[in-house]
Design a protein around this motif. Structure first.
Motif, PDB file in Angstrom:
ATOM      1  N   GLU A  56      44.748  39.788  40.086  1.00 38.33           N
ATOM      2  CA  GLU A  56      43.147  40.016  39.806  1.00 38.33           C
ATOM      3  C   GLU A  56      42.898  41.132  38.621  1.00 38.33           C
ATOM      4  O   GLU A  56      41.969  40.938  37.977  1.00 38.33           O
ATOM      5  CB  GLU A  56      42.556  40.396  41.018  1.00 38.33           C
ATOM      6  N   TYR A  57      43.942  41.906  38.374  1.00 36.50           N
ATOM      7  CA  TYR A  57      43.782  43.205  37.418  1.00 36.50           C
ATOM      8  C   TYR A  57      44.267  42.545  35.917  1.00 36.50           C
ATOM      9  O   TYR A  57      43.624  43.229  35.278  1.00 36.50           O
ATOM     10  CB  TYR A  57      44.856  44.224  37.748  1.00 36.50           C
ATOM     11  N   GLY A  58      44.846  41.441  36.031  1.00 30.23           N
ATOM     12  CA  GLY A  58      45.279  40.967  34.416  1.00 30.23           C
ATOM     13  C   GLY A  58      44.586  40.020  34.133  1.00 30.23           C
ATOM     14  O   GLY A  58      43.367  39.458  34.558  1.00 30.23           O
ATOM     15  N   LEU A  59      44.937  39.500  32.827  1.00 28.62           N
ATOM     16  CA  LEU A  59      44.055  38.678  32.314  1.00 28.62           C
ATOM     17  C   LEU A  59      44.596  37.344  32.568  1.00 28.62           C
ATOM     18  O   LEU A  59      45.864  37.066  32.496  1.00 28.62           O
ATOM     19  CB  LEU A  59      44.225  38.721  30.627  1.00 28.62           C
ATOM     20  N   ARG A  60      43.644  36.233  33.053  1.00 27.33           N
ATOM     21  CA  ARG A  60      44.390  35.049  33.417  1.00 27.33           C
ATOM     22  C   ARG A  60      44.149  33.970  32.286  1.00 27.33           C
ATOM     23  O   ARG A  60      43.310  33.326  32.113  1.00 27.33           O
ATOM     24  CB  ARG A  60      43.278  34.408  34.455  1.00 27.33           C
ATOM     25  N   PHE A  61      45.145  33.884  31.561  1.00 34.69           N
ATOM     26  CA  PHE A  61      45.528  32.820  30.524  1.00 34.69           C
ATOM     27  C   PHE A  61      45.918  31.407  31.427  1.00 34.69           C
ATOM     28  O   PHE A  61      45.649  30.594  30.795  1.00 34.69           O
ATOM     29  CB  PHE A  61      46.596  33.179  29.961  1.00 34.69           C
ATOM     30  N   LEU A  62      46.639  31.616  32.355  1.00 41.48           N
ATOM     31  CA  LEU A  62      46.924  30.475  33.156  1.00 41.48           C
ATOM     32  C   LEU A  62      46.915  30.542  34.710  1.00 41.48           C
ATOM     33  O   LEU A  62      47.112  31.857  35.090  1.00 41.48           O
ATOM     34  CB  LEU A  62      48.318  29.918  32.731  1.00 41.48           C
TER      35      LEU A  62
END
Length: 106
Positions: free
Chosen positions: A52-58
Motif C-alpha cells: 500500500e505504500y508503493g506505487l502500483r504499476f501492476l
C-alpha cells in the motif's frame, strides 16, 4: 533590422533566465504517502515491503506463486512488477538494486 536582432537576443536571454530560475517540484505523491503512513508502527510490519505504500504499476496479487494464465509475464510486465515492489519499501534502506542497474549488461 538591428532592432529586430536586439529584440530577438533579449527574448532569448529572458527565456534562458526563466528556464534556469525554475526548480523541479517536489515529489508530492511521495510526500503525501509519507504523511499518511507516518503513524504506522513499522516494527509491526512483518516484511520491509508494504504494498500500500508503493506505487502500483501492476497488481501484485496475481503473482502468488502458482502458475496461471494471468501470471504469465513478459519483460515489460516484470519491470512494472519490480518497480511496484521497489517503491513499496517502507523500513530502513532499500537493498534492492534499481531498475536501471538491472537493465545494464554485466
Amino acid at each position: 533590422m538591428k532592432q529586430l536582432f536586439t529584440f530577438l537576443a533579449l527574448c532569448w536571454l529572458w527565456g534562458c533566465a526563466t528556464v534556469y530560475a525554475q526548480t523541479p517540484p517536489p515529489d508530492s505523491l511521495r510526500q503525501h504517502l509519507d504523511h499518511l503512513f507516518a503513524q504506522v508502527d513499522k516494527t509491526q510490519v512483518p516484511a520491509p515491503f508494504l504494498e500500500e505504500y508503493g506505487l502500483r504499476f501492476l497488481p501484485l496479487d496475481v503473482f502468488n506463486g502458482t502458475l496461471t494464465d494471468s501470471s504469465l509475464t513478459n519483460m515489460q510486465a516484470w519491470r512494472m512488477a519490480y518497480a511496484s515492489v521497489f517503491t513499496s519499501f517502507i523500513t530502513g534502506s532499500n537493498g534492492l538494486p534499481t531498475l536501471g542497474d538491472l537493465n545494464t549488461p554485466a
